[in-house]
Design a protein around this motif. Structure first.
Motif, PDB file in Angstrom:
ATOM      1  N   ALA A 158       0.820  -1.212   0.000  1.00  0.00           N
ATOM      2  CA  ALA A 158       0.000   0.000   0.000  1.00  0.00           C
ATOM      3  C   ALA A 158       0.851   1.258   0.000  1.00  0.00           C
ATOM      4  CB  ALA A 158      -0.930   0.007   1.206  1.00  0.00           C
ATOM      5  N   GLY A 159       2.108   1.155   0.474  1.00  0.00           N
ATOM      6  CA  GLY A 159       2.980   2.319   0.515  1.00  0.00           C
ATOM      7  C   GLY A 159       2.832   3.135   1.780  1.00  0.00           C
ATOM      8  N   ARG A 160       1.611   3.317   2.262  1.00  0.00           N
ATOM      9  CA  ARG A 160       1.354   4.122   3.451  1.00  0.00           C
ATOM     10  C   ARG A 160       0.807   3.257   4.586  1.00  0.00           C
ATOM     11  NH1 ARG A 160      -2.829   7.373   2.808  1.00  0.00           N
ATOM     12  NH2 ARG A 160      -2.268   8.479   4.720  1.00  0.00           N
ATOM     13  N   THR A 161       1.094   3.697   5.822  1.00  0.00           N
ATOM     14  CA  THR A 161       0.685   2.937   7.005  1.00  0.00           C
ATOM     15  C   THR A 161      -0.775   3.159   7.352  1.00  0.00           C
ATOM     16  OG1 THR A 161       2.941   3.112   7.849  1.00  0.00           O
ATOM     17  CG2 THR A 161       1.231   2.496   9.427  1.00  0.00           C
ATOM     18  N   GLY A 162      -1.262   4.401   7.188  1.00  0.00           N
ATOM     19  CA  GLY A 162      -2.616   4.733   7.623  1.00  0.00           C
ATOM     20  C   GLY A 162      -3.707   3.849   7.041  1.00  0.00           C
ATOM     21  N   PRO A 163      -3.780   3.696   5.722  1.00  0.00           N
ATOM     22  CA  PRO A 163      -4.835   2.855   5.148  1.00  0.00           C
ATOM     23  C   PRO A 163      -4.763   1.406   5.613  1.00  0.00           C
ATOM     24  CG  PRO A 163      -3.844   4.239   3.456  1.00  0.00           C
ATOM     25  CD  PRO A 163      -3.000   4.381   4.681  1.00  0.00           C
ATOM     26  N   VAL A 164      -3.548   0.935   5.877  1.00  0.00           N
ATOM     27  CA  VAL A 164      -3.395  -0.436   6.366  1.00  0.00           C
ATOM     28  C   VAL A 164      -3.953  -0.560   7.781  1.00  0.00           C
ATOM     29  CG1 VAL A 164      -1.705  -2.197   7.010  1.00  0.00           C
ATOM     30  CG2 VAL A 164      -1.451  -0.930   4.864  1.00  0.00           C
ATOM     31  N   ALA A 165      -3.721   0.462   8.601  1.00  0.00           N
ATOM     32  CA  ALA A 165      -4.289   0.450   9.951  1.00  0.00           C
ATOM     33  C   ALA A 165      -5.807   0.407   9.895  1.00  0.00           C
ATOM     34  CB  ALA A 165      -3.806   1.680  10.723  1.00  0.00           C
ATOM     35  N   VAL A 166      -6.394   1.183   8.994  1.00  0.00           N
ATOM     36  CA  VAL A 166      -7.854   1.172   8.842  1.00  0.00           C
ATOM     37  C   VAL A 166      -8.332  -0.228   8.468  1.00  0.00           C
ATOM     38  CG1 VAL A 166      -9.784   2.060   7.497  1.00  0.00           C
ATOM     39  CG2 VAL A 166      -7.947   3.608   8.204  1.00  0.00           C
ATOM     40  N   ALA A 175      -9.192  -8.265   5.427  1.00  0.00           N
ATOM     41  CA  ALA A 175      -9.013  -6.973   4.771  1.00  0.00           C
ATOM     42  C   ALA A 175      -7.555  -6.737   4.401  1.00  0.00           C
ATOM     43  CB  ALA A 175      -9.515  -5.852   5.673  1.00  0.00           C
ATOM     44  N   LEU A 176      -6.648  -7.179   5.260  1.00  0.00           N
ATOM     45  CA  LEU A 176      -5.217  -7.027   4.954  1.00  0.00           C
ATOM     46  C   LEU A 176      -4.829  -7.859   3.740  1.00  0.00           C
ATOM     47  CD1 LEU A 176      -3.615  -7.098   8.521  1.00  0.00           C
ATOM     48  CD2 LEU A 176      -3.913  -5.115   7.032  1.00  0.00           C
ATOM     49  N   ASP A 177      -5.334  -9.081   3.694  1.00  0.00           N
ATOM     50  CA  ASP A 177      -4.998  -9.961   2.568  1.00  0.00           C
ATOM     51  C   ASP A 177      -5.537  -9.429   1.249  1.00  0.00           C
ATOM     52  OD1 ASP A 177      -3.689 -11.627   4.294  1.00  0.00           O
ATOM     53  OD2 ASP A 177      -5.311 -13.094   4.449  1.00  0.00           O
ATOM     54  N   ALA A 178      -6.559  -8.580   1.331  1.00  0.00           N
ATOM     55  CA  ALA A 178      -7.153  -8.023   0.107  1.00  0.00           C
ATOM     56  C   ALA A 178      -6.317  -6.878  -0.469  1.00  0.00           C
ATOM     57  CB  ALA A 178      -8.569  -7.536   0.391  1.00  0.00           C
ATOM     58  N   GLY A 184      -0.009   2.113 -10.537  1.00  0.00           N
ATOM     59  CA  GLY A 184      -0.360   3.517 -10.341  1.00  0.00           C
ATOM     60  C   GLY A 184      -0.245   3.961  -8.901  1.00  0.00           C
ATOM     61  N   ARG A 185      -0.212   3.002  -7.966  1.00  0.00           N
ATOM     62  CA  ARG A 185      -0.030   3.326  -6.553  1.00  0.00           C
ATOM     63  C   ARG A 185       1.364   2.868  -6.136  1.00  0.00           C
ATOM     64  NH1 ARG A 185      -3.765   0.321  -2.351  1.00  0.00           N
ATOM     65  NH2 ARG A 185      -2.324  -1.378  -2.817  1.00  0.00           N
ATOM     66  N   PRO A 186       2.248   3.783  -5.730  1.00  0.00           N
ATOM     67  CA  PRO A 186       3.625   3.380  -5.419  1.00  0.00           C
ATOM     68  C   PRO A 186       3.687   2.481  -4.195  1.00  0.00           C
ATOM     69  CG  PRO A 186       3.254   5.639  -4.720  1.00  0.00           C
ATOM     70  CD  PRO A 186       2.030   5.223  -5.493  1.00  0.00           C
ATOM     71  N   LEU A 187       4.578   1.512  -4.229  1.00  0.00           N
ATOM     72  CA  LEU A 187       4.820   0.674  -3.067  1.00  0.00           C
ATOM     73  C   LEU A 187       6.183   1.014  -2.492  1.00  0.00           C
ATOM     74  CD1 LEU A 187       5.800  -2.915  -4.188  1.00  0.00           C
ATOM     75  CD2 LEU A 187       5.253  -1.167  -5.847  1.00  0.00           C
ATOM     76  N   ARG A 188       6.407   0.611  -1.288  1.00  0.00           N
ATOM     77  CA  ARG A 188       7.675   0.933  -0.637  1.00  0.00           C
ATOM     78  C   ARG A 188       8.825   0.199  -1.320  1.00  0.00           C
ATOM     79  NH1 ARG A 188       6.993   1.439   5.899  1.00  0.00           N
ATOM     80  NH2 ARG A 188       5.274   2.948   5.902  1.00  0.00           N
ATOM     81  N   PRO A 189       9.933   0.901  -1.577  1.00  0.00           N
ATOM     82  CA  PRO A 189      11.043   0.259  -2.287  1.00  0.00           C
ATOM     83  C   PRO A 189      11.843  -0.665  -1.383  1.00  0.00           C
ATOM     84  CG  PRO A 189      11.631   2.502  -1.706  1.00  0.00           C
ATOM     85  CD  PRO A 189      10.184   2.329  -1.317  1.00  0.00           C
TER      86      PRO A 189
END
Length: 512
Positions: A158-166, A175-178, A184-189
């Motif tokens: 997801a790149g960002r922590t916030g949406p994963v926490a949600v 939900a995490l597995d989904a 188009g959405r950057p992921l962490r390198p």
């Protein structure tokens, strides 16, 4: 949710050295946020990590001088602060400075003394409360009662922590597995560990490896989706509009959808890399991209492929990812590379790369998947000298021929356990007159308080510097108990955030 609850949690996390206690305190607050306002969990996580979702708001230390008296009662909510930060971030054009001043005064007039102190720190990027990325991810897993690994993988993609926490707190493991890779959405390198020499790197990986040239450029993640191109830096900043030549190149690839990892660099007419500052200035500038393209053309070299035409490759071994990359990009757009288990051949390739003006090599395990967002033992970087990326904590006014310039810098490493910064020495070596002029202007802007009021000027910890050094020694003089031998400045790095500087733990390993 009241802001005062987050401020109290932040203070408690800062006060305890216990990782377990930090995790429990953060998890308890996250559970309350999810129960009261699940739609605000993203913002709460970002605030507890010591930053703002808006990243840049135009608020500086100078704009926080002369604040109104603090409120006696805690009434500010997380939503109030987020709305104010959004207005500040959107303020632009004529009258924007006055508008920001008015918004700051309004917000701070509603904050208690503790809330004002927290807001001041988070707005200028100086909130260091010990909620490092690893601790926050563990806290999310604890709060949601899900496996740590599921949270880490989701954040990677997801790149960002916030949406994963949600997702974790509202939908659990399902939900995490989904959460998957989205073009188009950057992921962490994926990041590389370090080794002092090629022999050590080969011994660490223990079998046939790939050695790739380590270019002195800007990390770039390229997304292609039916002609639409997105370009992102290692901090996930969108730089698409600044790099038209790279956009054109990616559009010409013989694939429909792809996510590629690589490096963009400015090369001279002889093919040797231009100084890093040239590449950095070009990628940072948004002024007249076509003119900049003509004046400072950029070259891209890809070294990984994470998705191609509907197939995710992050879990595939590097050997397969490279084969698919070689089929998707012309040879001239691939990083120089050899595969071998022979030390002499590996050292020869290293020497060739360094002689060509590049930084060194990255030695890679051919069988490892892409471990985004963290330093993996599957990638090991080797440079011809010891180097570290550190943060400048303070600076001293020079004397003699350096009188009038901010000269001797105080160096800090990151503590991976607490998220804090630890001083481990000073240096004034390696600085040219041009660099001294630049850093004097830069550090005046980062000064905490009046930079002319004392010999040692404390700074907001925002400027990353790359230093070379000859070794590490024990030293009771500095808080980390270590000091660098013969440290000298190589360059200042604006492409790397403070949360990715080297750790005091990695330095202790060099000592042993």
């Amino acid at each position: 949710m009241l802001l005062s609850e987050l401020v109290a949690t932040s203070r408690a996390v800062t006060a305890t050295p216990s990782r377990t206690a930090k995790v429990e305190q953060l998890a308890a607050t996250l559970r309350r946020a999810a129960a009261e306002q699940p739609g605000r969990v993203d913002t709460v996580v970002t605030y507890l990590s010591g930053s703002l979702p808006q990243r840049r708001t135009g608020v500086s230390w100078r704009s926080l001088v002369g604040l109104p008296a603090p409120a006696e009662q805690a009434t500010l909510t997380v939503a109030d602060v987020d709305a104010a930060a959004e207005q500040l971030a959107l303020a632009s054009g004529s009258g924007s400075a006055a508008a920001r001043t008015r918004l700051v005064q309004q917000l701070f007039s509603r904050a208690t003394a503790d809330e004002q102190a927290w807001l001041r720190a988070v707005f200028v990027g100086e909130a260091r409360q010990g909620a490092a990325d690893g601790i926050m991810l563990q806290a999310i897993a604890t709060a949601a009662a899900v496996p740590d690994g599921a949270v880490r993988r989701a954040v990677m993609l997801a790149g960002r922590t916030g949406p994963v926490a949600v997702a974790a707190l509202t939908g659990g493991t399902v939900a995490l597995d989904a959460i998957g890779l989205e073009v188009g959405r950057p992921l962490r390198p994926m990041l590389a560990a370090a080794a002092p020499d090629v022999a050590t790197a080969l011994a660490t990986l223990g079998r046939e490896v790939a050695l790739e040239a380590k270019l002195d450029g800007i990390r770039l993640q390229a997304h292609l989706d039916d002609g639409a191109v997105g370009l992102f830096t290692r901090t996930l900043e969108n730089v698409t509009n600044r790099l038209p030549e790279v956009v054109d190149l990616v559009r010409r690839l013989p694939v429909r959808r792809a996510v590629l990892d690589g490096e963009v660099i400015a090369l001279g007419g002889d093919g040797r890399p231009l100084p890093f500052q040239v590449t950095g200035a070009r990628t940072a500038s948004s002024a007249d991209p076509e003119r900049m393209r003509a004046e400072v053309p950029l070259t891209v070299r890809f070294f990984d492929l994470l998705h191609v035409d509907g197939v995710d490759l992050v879990d595939r071994p590097l050997e397969e990812r490279w084969a698919r990359l070689a089929a998707a990009a012309p040879a001239g757009q691939l990083v120089a590379r050899v595969t071998t288990d022979d030390l002499a051949k590996a050292q020869g390739f290293f020497a060739e790369v360094v002689a060509a003006g590049h930084e060194g090599v990255v030695v890679k395990d051919l069988h490892r998947p892409y471990a985004a967002g963290r330093r993996s033992p599957g990638w090991v970087k080797v440079k011809p000298r010891h180097t570290l990326d550190l943060v400048v904590l303070a600076v001293e006014w020079g004397s003699g021929r350096r009188r009038g310039w901010l000269s001797n810098i105080h160096l800090g490493a990151r503590d991976a356990d607490t998220g804090g910064l630890v001083m481990l020495g000073k240096t004034f070596k390696g600085m040219t007159d041009e660099m001294l002029r630049w850093q004097t202007a830069r550090f005046r802007r980062l000064a905490v308080g009046d930079p002319d009021a004392s010999r040692v000027v404390r700074l907001r910890p925002e400027q990353v510097v790359e230093v070379a050094f000859d070794g590490v020694q024990r030293s009771p003089r500095y808080p980390g108990g270590l000091a660098l031998r013969f440290a000298r400045v190589l360059r200042y790095r604006d492409d790397k955030p403070v949360d990715q500087v080297d750790t005091i733990q990695s330095l202790r390993q060099l000592l042993s």
